[in-house]
Design an enzyme around this catalytic site. Structure first.
Site, PDB file in Angstrom:
ATOM      1  N   HIS A  83     -11.891   4.012  -1.235  1.00  0.00           N
ATOM      2  CA  HIS A  83     -11.961   2.972  -0.197  1.00  0.00           C
ATOM      3  C   HIS A  83     -12.914   1.870  -0.481  1.00  0.00           C
ATOM      4  CE1 HIS A  83     -11.700   6.620   3.254  1.00  0.00           C
ATOM      5  NE2 HIS A  83     -10.555   5.836   3.084  1.00  0.00           N
TER       6      HIS A  83
ATOM      7  N   ARG B 196      -9.626  16.844   5.605  1.00  0.00           N
ATOM      8  CA  ARG B 196     -10.490  17.302   4.415  1.00  0.00           C
ATOM      9  C   ARG B 196     -11.834  17.818   4.788  1.00  0.00           C
ATOM     10  NH1 ARG B 196      -9.392  11.767   2.098  1.00  0.00           N
ATOM     11  NH2 ARG B 196      -7.145  11.748   1.185  1.00  0.00           N
TER      12      ARG B 196
ATOM     13  N   ARG C 195      -2.357  -2.132  -3.622  1.00  0.00           N
ATOM     14  CA  ARG C 195      -3.479  -1.064  -3.580  1.00  0.00           C
ATOM     15  C   ARG C 195      -3.269   0.004  -4.299  1.00  0.00           C
ATOM     16  NH1 ARG C 195      -5.705   2.190   1.704  1.00  0.00           N
ATOM     17  NH2 ARG C 195      -7.633   3.083   0.821  1.00  0.00           N
TER      18      ARG C 195
ATOM     19  N   ASN D 264       0.752  -1.155  -0.050  1.00  0.00           N
ATOM     20  CA  ASN D 264      -0.146   0.143  -0.048  1.00  0.00           C
ATOM     21  C   ASN D 264       0.882   1.236  -0.009  1.00  0.00           C
ATOM     22  OD1 ASN D 264      -1.760   1.857   0.660  1.00  0.00           O
ATOM     23  ND2 ASN D 264      -2.918   0.951   2.182  1.00  0.00           N
TER      24      ASN D 264
ATOM     25  N   GLU E 198      -8.393  -4.221   4.903  1.00  0.00           N
ATOM     26  CA  GLU E 198      -8.050  -4.059   3.428  1.00  0.00           C
ATOM     27  C   GLU E 198      -7.075  -5.158   3.005  1.00  0.00           C
ATOM     28  OE1 GLU E 198      -8.066   0.214   4.664  1.00  0.00           O
ATOM     29  OE2 GLU E 198      -8.760   0.593   2.675  1.00  0.00           O
TER      30      GLU E 198
END
Ligand code: ADP
Length: 410
Positions: free
Chosen positions: A186, A247, A97, A12, A390
Site C-alpha cells: 500500500h 486476512r 500499479r 491496476n 492511489e
C-alpha cells in the site's frame, strides 16, 4: 504546431480484475474510469464511465473475459469508443500499479526487457498479484510498443525503513538466501496520504511525523517520519499486521505448523485459510464494515467480537508507532473503512488520551469526501481523515518520470 501528450492511463491489475483510470495531467482531471471484474469466469463484467465537464456516462457489458490480456484489449476498446483508446496520440504513458519491486526496484521505472526479467524473478514474492501485473504490462507493451510503460511499486515507499525495522529476527543467511524481510505494501497510498496530511496541517512533510492507517479490505499501518517511512505493518507479503477483511494479520507462526501437523492441512490450504478465510470474514462471516455495524446494532455477539478484535489490533499499532516515532503530529485514517466508518475511528482512538489522541464526536461524524481534521482544536495530536487516491499518485509519478519527453502534432 505541436502539443504535449498529457494523458496517463493508470492500470491496476488484480488477481481477477483490472481497474483503470485515464487522467489528463494538465489539471489532473479524470476523463474515464472503469473496472473489468471476474476475469477468467463466464460472467465477467466491464463497467466503464466516461467523464466530461457536462457529466458522466456509464456503460456496462457482460460476457466472458478469458484473461488479463483480453481484459486490457476490452479496456482499450471501451476507451476507443470515445476516441480515448491506447492508440490516441494524446496518451503519454501507461502507469501500472505493481505489487512488488523487491529490493531492486524502488522508484517508478520505465519498463524495459530487463525490467520485465526482474519482475519475472520477483513473481514468487507475489503469487496472487504479480502474474496479473506482469500480464497487464506485457499486453500494454504489445498494444503500443512505442508508449512508455511505467511501473509504480506498492513496496517502494517502504524501502526507507531502517534495517532494524525491516529485518526479521531469524537466521540471517536463510533470510538473505530467500529474500525474506519486511517489504510493506500500500506504499502509494501511504506516500500520498502522509504528504496530504502535512498539507492539511499546513506544514512541510519533512517536518512532520505521521501514523497512517490504511483501512480498506486489505489494511496496513505505517510510521512516517519527515516524509520517510520508518516502519509498516505488512511484511514479506500483505498477510502481516492488522486484522483485515479476509486476512488474519499477525499470528504466531507456529499456528501454521500446528495446522499442518495436527489438523493435516496442506500449505496451500493454510495459505487460503489465512489470506481468504480469516480476518473479519473468518471471525464473523462478513468483511464489510457496514454489515458488521448493522449486525452489532442488532445485538449480534460474533460481529461485536470481530469488531473488538479489529480495534484492539489497531490500537496496538497506534501505540507501537507512537513509540517508534517518539513525537506524533498526526494520526490519519484512509481507505474504505478509514474514510467512512466513524465508529472505527472513534473506537481506535478511545482511551488513548494519554498519547495525546482524541476525536471530536461532531467532527468525526460529518460525512465528506474531503481531507479533514476530526480531533478537537486543543488536541496534542491531530487526528484526520484523508481520502486516498492511489490512481492520482501513480499518474503523477508516471508523469513526473516521462512527462514532457514526448510531443505530438496537434
Ligand atoms: P480495497 O481497495 O482494499 O478493496 P477499499 O479501500 O475500497 O478496499 O475498502 C473497502 C471496504 O471499505 C469495504 O469492505 C467496507 O468494509 C468498507 N466500507 C466502504 N464504505 C463504507 C462505509 N460507508 N462505512 C463503513 N465501511 C465502509
Amino acid at each position: 504546431m505541436t502539443a504535449h501528450a498529457t494523458r496517463v492511463l493508470v492500470l491496476n491489475s488484480g488477481s481477477s480484475s483490472v481497474k483503470y483510470q485515464l487522467l489528463d495531467m494538465r489539471d489532473s482531471s479524470r476523463l474515464a474510469l472503469g473496472l473489468v471484474e471476474r476475469i477468467g469466469e463466464q460472467d465477467s463484467r466491464v463497467t466503464h464511465t466516461t467523464l466530461t465537464p457536462e457529466g458522466s456516462e456509464k456503460r456496462e457489458r457482460k460476457g466472458p473475459v478469458a484473461d488479463h490480456t483480453e481484459a486490457l484489449k476490452v479496456v482499450s476498446e471501451e476507451l476507443s469508443r470515445d476516441g480515448l483508446g491506447l492508440d490516441s496520440p494524446e496518451l503519454l504513458a501507461v502507469g501500472h500499479r505493481v505489487l512488488h519491486g523487491g529490493i531492486e526496484l524502488t522508484d517508478p521505472t520505465v519498463v524495459t526487457d530487463e525490467v520485465m526479467a526482474t519482475l519475472e524473478r520477483l513473481r514468487p514474492l507475489g503469487p496472487l498479484h504479480m502474474p496479473a501485473n506482469i500480464a497487464g504490462i506485457r499486453t500494454a507493451r504489445e498494444l503500443r510498443p512505442d508508449l512508455p510503460q511505467v511501473a509504480v511499486f506498492d513496496t517502494a515507499f517502504h524501502t526507507t525503513m531502517p534495517e532494524y525495522a525491516y529485518r526479521y529476527a531469524i537466521d540471517v543467511e536463510t533470510a538473505d538466501a530467500h529474500r525474506i524481510r519486511r517489504y510493506g505494501f500500500h506504499g502509494t497510498s501511504h506516500a500520498y496520504v502522509s504528504r496530504r496530511a502535512a498539507e492539511l496541517l499546513g506544514r512541510d512533510p519533512a517536518e512532520v511525523n505521521v501514523i497512517v492507517l490504511h483501512l480498506g479490505n486489505g489494511a496496513s499501518a505505517s510510521a512516517v517520519a519527515g516524509g520517510r517511512c520508518v516502519d509498516t505493518s505488512m511484511g514479506l507479503t500483505p498477510l502481516e499486521g492488522l486484522v483485515m477483511g479476509t486476512r488474519s494479520g499477525d499470528i504466531d507462526p507456529a499456528v501454521t505448523f500446528h495446522l499442518k501437523r495436527v489438523a493435516g492441512m496442506s500449505v496451500d490450504e493454510i495459505d487460503e485459510l489465512l489470506n481468504k478465510k480469516s480476518g473479519l470474514v473468518g471471525l464473523c462471516g462478513d468483511n464489510d464494515m457496514r454489515e458488521i455495524r448493522r449486525r452489532i446494532d442488532a445485538g449480534d455477539e460474533r460481529a461485536r467480537l470481530a469488531f473488538d478484535i479489529y480495534i484492539h489490533r489497531l490500537k496496538k499499532y497506534i501505540g507501537a508507532y507512537s513509540a517508534v516515532l517518539g513525537r506524533v503530529d498526526a494520526v490519519v485514517f484512509t481507505a474504505g473503512v478509514g474514510e467512512n466508518a466513524a465508529e472505527v475511528r472513534e473506537a481506535a482512538v478511545a482511551g488513548l488520551e494519554p498519547l495525546g489522541l482524541a476525536v471530536d464526536a461532531a467532527r468525526n461524524t460529518v460525512r465528506s469526501g474531503e481531507a479533514r481534521i476530526i480531533s478537537p482544536d486543543d488536541a496534542r495530536v491531530v487526528v484526520a481523515v484523508v481520502p486516498t487516491d492511489e490512481e492520482l499518485e501513480i499518474a503523477q509519478q508516471t508523469f513526473a518520470l516521462v512527462g514532457g519527453a514526448r510531443t505530438v502534432d496537434a
